[in-house]
Design a protein around this motif. Structure first.
Motif, PDB file in Angstrom:
ATOM      1  N   THR A 183       8.318  -1.164   1.527  1.00  0.00           N
ATOM      2  CA  THR A 183       6.876  -1.168   1.293  1.00  0.00           C
ATOM      3  C   THR A 183       6.551  -1.431  -0.167  1.00  0.00           C
ATOM      4  OG1 THR A 183       6.870   1.253   1.067  1.00  0.00           O
ATOM      5  CG2 THR A 183       6.375   0.361   3.240  1.00  0.00           C
ATOM      6  N   VAL A 184       7.417  -0.986  -1.084  1.00  0.00           N
ATOM      7  CA  VAL A 184       7.217  -1.306  -2.503  1.00  0.00           C
ATOM      8  C   VAL A 184       7.332  -2.814  -2.722  1.00  0.00           C
ATOM      9  CG1 VAL A 184       8.202  -1.080  -4.819  1.00  0.00           C
ATOM     10  CG2 VAL A 184       7.976   0.939  -3.378  1.00  0.00           C
ATOM     11  N   CYS A 185       8.395  -3.411  -2.160  1.00  0.00           N
ATOM     12  CA  CYS A 185       8.672  -4.830  -2.401  1.00  0.00           C
ATOM     13  C   CYS A 185       7.738  -5.759  -1.634  1.00  0.00           C
ATOM     14  CB  CYS A 185      10.120  -5.147  -2.026  1.00  0.00           C
ATOM     15  SG  CYS A 185      11.357  -4.379  -3.086  1.00  0.00           S
ATOM     16  N   THR A 186       7.043  -5.255  -0.610  1.00  0.00           N
ATOM     17  CA  THR A 186       6.149  -6.102   0.169  1.00  0.00           C
ATOM     18  C   THR A 186       4.691  -5.808  -0.152  1.00  0.00           C
ATOM     19  OG1 THR A 186       6.291  -4.559   2.050  1.00  0.00           O
ATOM     20  CG2 THR A 186       7.818  -6.415   2.024  1.00  0.00           C
ATOM     21  N   ARG A 187       4.210  -4.635   0.231  1.00  0.00           N
ATOM     22  CA  ARG A 187       2.795  -4.332   0.070  1.00  0.00           C
ATOM     23  C   ARG A 187       2.400  -4.177  -1.401  1.00  0.00           C
ATOM     24  NH1 ARG A 187       0.802  -6.736   3.139  1.00  0.00           N
ATOM     25  NH2 ARG A 187      -1.164  -5.626   2.933  1.00  0.00           N
ATOM     26  N   ALA A 188       3.232  -3.491  -2.212  1.00  0.00           N
ATOM     27  CA  ALA A 188       2.886  -3.299  -3.617  1.00  0.00           C
ATOM     28  C   ALA A 188       2.931  -4.619  -4.382  1.00  0.00           C
ATOM     29  CB  ALA A 188       3.824  -2.278  -4.264  1.00  0.00           C
ATOM     30  N   VAL A 189       3.944  -5.440  -4.106  1.00  0.00           N
ATOM     31  CA  VAL A 189       4.028  -6.738  -4.770  1.00  0.00           C
ATOM     32  C   VAL A 189       2.842  -7.615  -4.372  1.00  0.00           C
ATOM     33  CG1 VAL A 189       5.357  -8.887  -4.882  1.00  0.00           C
ATOM     34  CG2 VAL A 189       6.528  -6.691  -5.085  1.00  0.00           C
ATOM     35  N   THR A 226       6.575 -16.672   0.968  1.00  0.00           N
ATOM     36  CA  THR A 226       6.765 -15.265   0.600  1.00  0.00           C
ATOM     37  C   THR A 226       6.153 -14.346   1.644  1.00  0.00           C
ATOM     38  OG1 THR A 226       6.747 -15.864  -1.747  1.00  0.00           O
ATOM     39  CG2 THR A 226       6.366 -13.556  -1.201  1.00  0.00           C
ATOM     40  N   GLY A 227       4.978 -14.710   2.155  1.00  0.00           N
ATOM     41  CA  GLY A 227       4.351 -13.888   3.191  1.00  0.00           C
ATOM     42  C   GLY A 227       5.189 -13.817   4.452  1.00  0.00           C
ATOM     43  N   LEU A 228       5.826 -14.931   4.840  1.00  0.00           N
ATOM     44  CA  LEU A 228       6.701 -14.927   6.007  1.00  0.00           C
ATOM     45  C   LEU A 228       7.897 -14.002   5.786  1.00  0.00           C
ATOM     46  CD1 LEU A 228       7.592 -16.000   8.758  1.00  0.00           C
ATOM     47  CD2 LEU A 228       8.620 -17.968   7.579  1.00  0.00           C
ATOM     48  N   GLY A 229       8.469 -14.050   4.587  1.00  0.00           N
ATOM     49  CA  GLY A 229       9.578 -13.146   4.282  1.00  0.00           C
ATOM     50  C   GLY A 229       9.168 -11.685   4.366  1.00  0.00           C
ATOM     51  N   PHE A 230       7.993 -11.365   3.833  1.00  0.00           N
ATOM     52  CA  PHE A 230       7.494  -9.990   3.915  1.00  0.00           C
ATOM     53  C   PHE A 230       7.280  -9.573   5.369  1.00  0.00           C
ATOM     54  CE2 PHE A 230       5.357 -10.126  -0.555  1.00  0.00           C
ATOM     55  CZ  PHE A 230       6.612  -9.994  -1.140  1.00  0.00           C
ATOM     56  N   GLY A 271       5.044   9.059   6.570  1.00  0.00           N
ATOM     57  CA  GLY A 271       4.215   9.269   5.388  1.00  0.00           C
ATOM     58  C   GLY A 271       4.960   8.974   4.101  1.00  0.00           C
ATOM     59  N   ILE A 272       6.204   9.466   4.012  1.00  0.00           N
ATOM     60  CA  ILE A 272       7.010   9.217   2.813  1.00  0.00           C
ATOM     61  C   ILE A 272       7.332   7.725   2.694  1.00  0.00           C
ATOM     62  CG2 ILE A 272       9.232   9.670   1.708  1.00  0.00           C
ATOM     63  CD1 ILE A 272       9.184  12.445   3.008  1.00  0.00           C
ATOM     64  N   ALA A 273       7.715   7.113   3.814  1.00  0.00           N
ATOM     65  CA  ALA A 273       8.080   5.695   3.781  1.00  0.00           C
ATOM     66  C   ALA A 273       6.902   4.815   3.378  1.00  0.00           C
ATOM     67  CB  ALA A 273       8.620   5.269   5.146  1.00  0.00           C
ATOM     68  N   MET A 274       5.722   5.095   3.925  1.00  0.00           N
ATOM     69  CA  MET A 274       4.548   4.257   3.653  1.00  0.00           C
ATOM     70  C   MET A 274       3.947   4.519   2.279  1.00  0.00           C
ATOM     71  SD  MET A 274       4.333   2.588   6.548  1.00  0.00           S
ATOM     72  CE  MET A 274       2.707   1.960   6.884  1.00  0.00           C
ATOM     73  N   SER A 275       4.325   5.631   1.632  1.00  0.00           N
ATOM     74  CA  SER A 275       3.784   5.907   0.301  1.00  0.00           C
ATOM     75  C   SER A 275       4.303   4.936  -0.746  1.00  0.00           C
ATOM     76  CB  SER A 275       4.126   7.342  -0.120  1.00  0.00           C
ATOM     77  OG  SER A 275       5.526   7.509  -0.319  1.00  0.00           O
ATOM     78  N   GLY A 318       4.350   2.082  -5.576  1.00  0.00           N
ATOM     79  CA  GLY A 318       4.757   0.795  -6.121  1.00  0.00           C
ATOM     80  C   GLY A 318       3.655   0.112  -6.896  1.00  0.00           C
ATOM     81  N   THR A 319       2.420   0.183  -6.371  1.00  0.00           N
ATOM     82  CA  THR A 319       1.285  -0.408  -7.089  1.00  0.00           C
ATOM     83  C   THR A 319       1.065   0.280  -8.423  1.00  0.00           C
ATOM     84  OG1 THR A 319       0.247  -0.955  -4.968  1.00  0.00           O
ATOM     85  CG2 THR A 319      -1.157  -0.975  -6.916  1.00  0.00           C
ATOM     86  N   PHE A 320       1.156   1.601  -8.420  1.00  0.00           N
ATOM     87  CA  PHE A 320       0.936   2.383  -9.642  1.00  0.00           C
ATOM     88  C   PHE A 320       1.950   2.011 -10.728  1.00  0.00           C
ATOM     89  CE2 PHE A 320       1.435   6.284 -12.185  1.00  0.00           C
ATOM     90  CZ  PHE A 320       0.129   6.476 -12.582  1.00  0.00           C
ATOM     91  N   VAL A 321       3.206   1.753 -10.323  1.00  0.00           N
ATOM     92  CA  VAL A 321       4.259   1.446 -11.298  1.00  0.00           C
ATOM     93  C   VAL A 321       4.317  -0.046 -11.614  1.00  0.00           C
ATOM     94  CG1 VAL A 321       6.752   1.503 -11.706  1.00  0.00           C
ATOM     95  CG2 VAL A 321       5.628   3.440 -10.596  1.00  0.00           C
ATOM     96  N   LEU A 322       4.196  -0.885 -10.583  1.00  0.00           N
ATOM     97  CA  LEU A 322       4.389  -2.313 -10.785  1.00  0.00           C
ATOM     98  C   LEU A 322       3.242  -2.982 -11.534  1.00  0.00           C
ATOM     99  CD1 LEU A 322       5.963  -3.690  -7.480  1.00  0.00           C
ATOM    100  CD2 LEU A 322       7.035  -3.495  -9.724  1.00  0.00           C
ATOM    101  N   ALA A 323       2.009  -2.505 -11.338  1.00  0.00           N
ATOM    102  CA  ALA A 323       0.863  -3.176 -11.951  1.00  0.00           C
ATOM    103  C   ALA A 323       0.997  -3.296 -13.474  1.00  0.00           C
ATOM    104  CB  ALA A 323      -0.431  -2.468 -11.560  1.00  0.00           C
ATOM    105  N   PRO A 324       1.229  -2.186 -14.198  1.00  0.00           N
ATOM    106  CA  PRO A 324       1.418  -2.343 -15.653  1.00  0.00           C
ATOM    107  C   PRO A 324       2.696  -3.086 -16.003  1.00  0.00           C
ATOM    108  CG  PRO A 324       1.806  -0.058 -14.985  1.00  0.00           C
ATOM    109  CD  PRO A 324       1.243  -0.769 -13.800  1.00  0.00           C
TER     110      PRO A 324
END
Length: 471
Positions: free
Chosen positions: A30-36, A120-124, A148-152, A157-163
């Motif tokens: 979920t970090v590598c797909t939704r957050a990215v 990239t969307g197909l890979g995700f 819940g833990i997995a989807m968090s 990921g957004t919080f860390v990856l954005a900056p």
């Protein structure tokens, strides 16, 4: 297992052990797909300056990634069911990494539509649904907490990856940042390699077994009595086994019961005939039409009412942090014995609260009033996201979870693609953000109403079936 008629090597969900490694892998997926995907919007200013494009043209890149991920979700389910979740995630990681790599060499915006948007969307898409389905295979009693833990990973990921992405752009330009993201997303291949297949018990293999025996014993005790009740309502095909679970090797079938793979694929999607799932599908369409609008238009609305840029950006940070809190705490709460029978009602509550928040947003015209909105909306957004796989499994039954999730996320695709432009059109026509937030609120409340109707119908049906069973 003492009963020799059971399948050898079949096990129950572990609710721990290697299952937590599966949760960790799904978290990274979920970090590598939704957050990215969320962080792609950070590149828009760079794309505009480099290609001389406007915001509308560059915004299509984000829409294409999101839409392709959801539109091709059934493909991920199909690959996971046919081969394994491990194969699906590793192949998806390779495709998405190559898509980002090629995007770093793009010479036109149209090429970015193809590489960054579609490839990239197909890979995700190949990664997202199978990874979530694997969590459902390994957990039963603590399923909501595990999801819940997995989807968090999306919020964290957004919080860390954005900056981090912004810093990479400043240091290495947008091309260098996409190269680094390509290497980061390649970790999906590692996550896929760790998705150890688990073989779930599917019931008796005795010849001549009647279809009416489908129930808790038929499903190997993996689903609740509510799931068994719904499974009985599926079309009965005594000679056709239950659909393959994600990650399971295909069992050897007697020749007289072999059908074409196309026909077997139809059997994997026979849950589509369930009236309960059809109602759930309508609810998801309303949900997808309204849930993304606040994330797109909260900052512009805040700026329009005089909130400073830094404070408006801080509202998005609050949304992200509370999204994480909602993922984990709501998952833990709905796993408690007292709330487990009411998980569908808890999901309805979360969606309805989001809708009410949106309806009251036009009355909030200062930073101090918008902070409570960000807190409530972010928390309940995380809550319902964590419960989507749980509610889906409760409605269709565990053996159909992978295929059902593919359909569920497929239903999100078109609303995700068209709802932000419709919201922008309303702003252009009316000169106000109020109609856009009203649209979001009405859509979310409609989703809650449809699910409430489903809950009422299921309750009435069980009350009618109970006296008949006693007779």
């Amino acid at each position: 297992m003492a009963d020799g008629k059971r399948r050898s090597g079949a096990v129950e969900p572990l609710d721990g052990g290697w299952g937590w490694m599966i949760v960790g892998c799904c978290f990274m997926v979920t970090v590598c797909t939704r957050a990215v995907t969320r962080c792609i919007s950070i590149f828009f200013v760079e794309f505009q300056a480099h290609f001389g494009a406007d915001y509308a043209a560059t915004a299509w890149i984000h829409s294409l990634v999101d839409c392709t991920t959801m539109l091709c979700a059934p493909v991920g389910s199909l690959v996971g069911n046919r081969w394994s979740c491990r194969v699906a995630v590793m192949l998806g990681g390779l495709l998405s990494s190559v898509g980002l790599l090629l995007s770093s060499f793009s010479t036109s915006l149209e090429l970015l539509y193809l590489t960054l948007g579609v490839l990239t969307g197909l890979g995700f898409a190949l990664c997202y649904t199978p990874a979530i389905a694997m969590v459902g295979c390994y957990f039963h009693h603590r399923r909501a907490l595990a999801f819940g833990i997995a989807m968090s990973g999306s919020g964290i990921g957004t919080f860390v990856l954005a900056p981090a992405v912004q810093m990479l752009i400043e240091l290495y330009s947008w091309r260098g940042a996409l190269l680094v993201l390509s290497a980061f997303v390649a970790n999906l291949c590692v996550c896929g390699a760790l998705l150890r297949p688990i073989r779930l018990r599917e019931g008796e293999e005795e010849e001549g077994e009647e279809a009416e025996s489908v129930g808790e014993e038929k499903l190997g005790g993996l689903v609740s009595s509510k799931d068994a009740e719904l499974a009985v309502s599926l079309p009965k095909e005594p000679s056709v086994p239950l659909p393959l679970m994600a990650g399971n090797p295909a069992p050897q079938l007697p020749r007289r019961r072999c059908f074409s793979s196309c026909f077997l694929s139809i059997k994997e999607y026979r849950f589509l005939l369930l009236p309960d799932f059809l109602g759930l599908a309508v609810s998801f369409l309303f949900l997808a039409s309204g849930c993304s609008l606040p994330f797109v238009y909260l900052v512009p609305y805040a700026l329009s009412v005089g909130v400073r840029h830094q404070q408006a950006a801080f509202l998005m940070s609050i949304l992200g942090v509370l999204d994480i809190v909602g993922n984990i705490t709501f998952g833990w709460l709905t796993d408690r014995r007292c709330l487990k029978p009411y998980r569908l009602a808890s999901y309805v509550l979360a969606v309805a609260m989001e809708g009410l928040c949106c309806l009251f947003t036009p009355l909030l015209r200062s930073f101090s009033l918008l902070v409570p909105f960000a807190v409530l909306y972010g928390y309940f957004d995380g809550a319902y996201v964590a419960l989507i796989p749980v509610v889906t499994a409760d409605v269709v039954g565990s053996p159909y979870l992978s295929s059902a999730l593919g359909v569920v996320y497929f239903l999100h695709a078109i609303p995700y693609l068209i709802s932000p432009p419709i919201g922008g059109w309303l702003v252009d026509v009316t000169g106000s953000y109020s109609p856009t937030f009203f649209l979001s609120g009405v859509s979310l409340l409609s989703s809650a109403v449809v699910l409430s109707a489903i809950t009422g119908i299921r309750h009435c049906r069980r009350l009618m079936l109970t006296p008949a069973a006693k007779r």
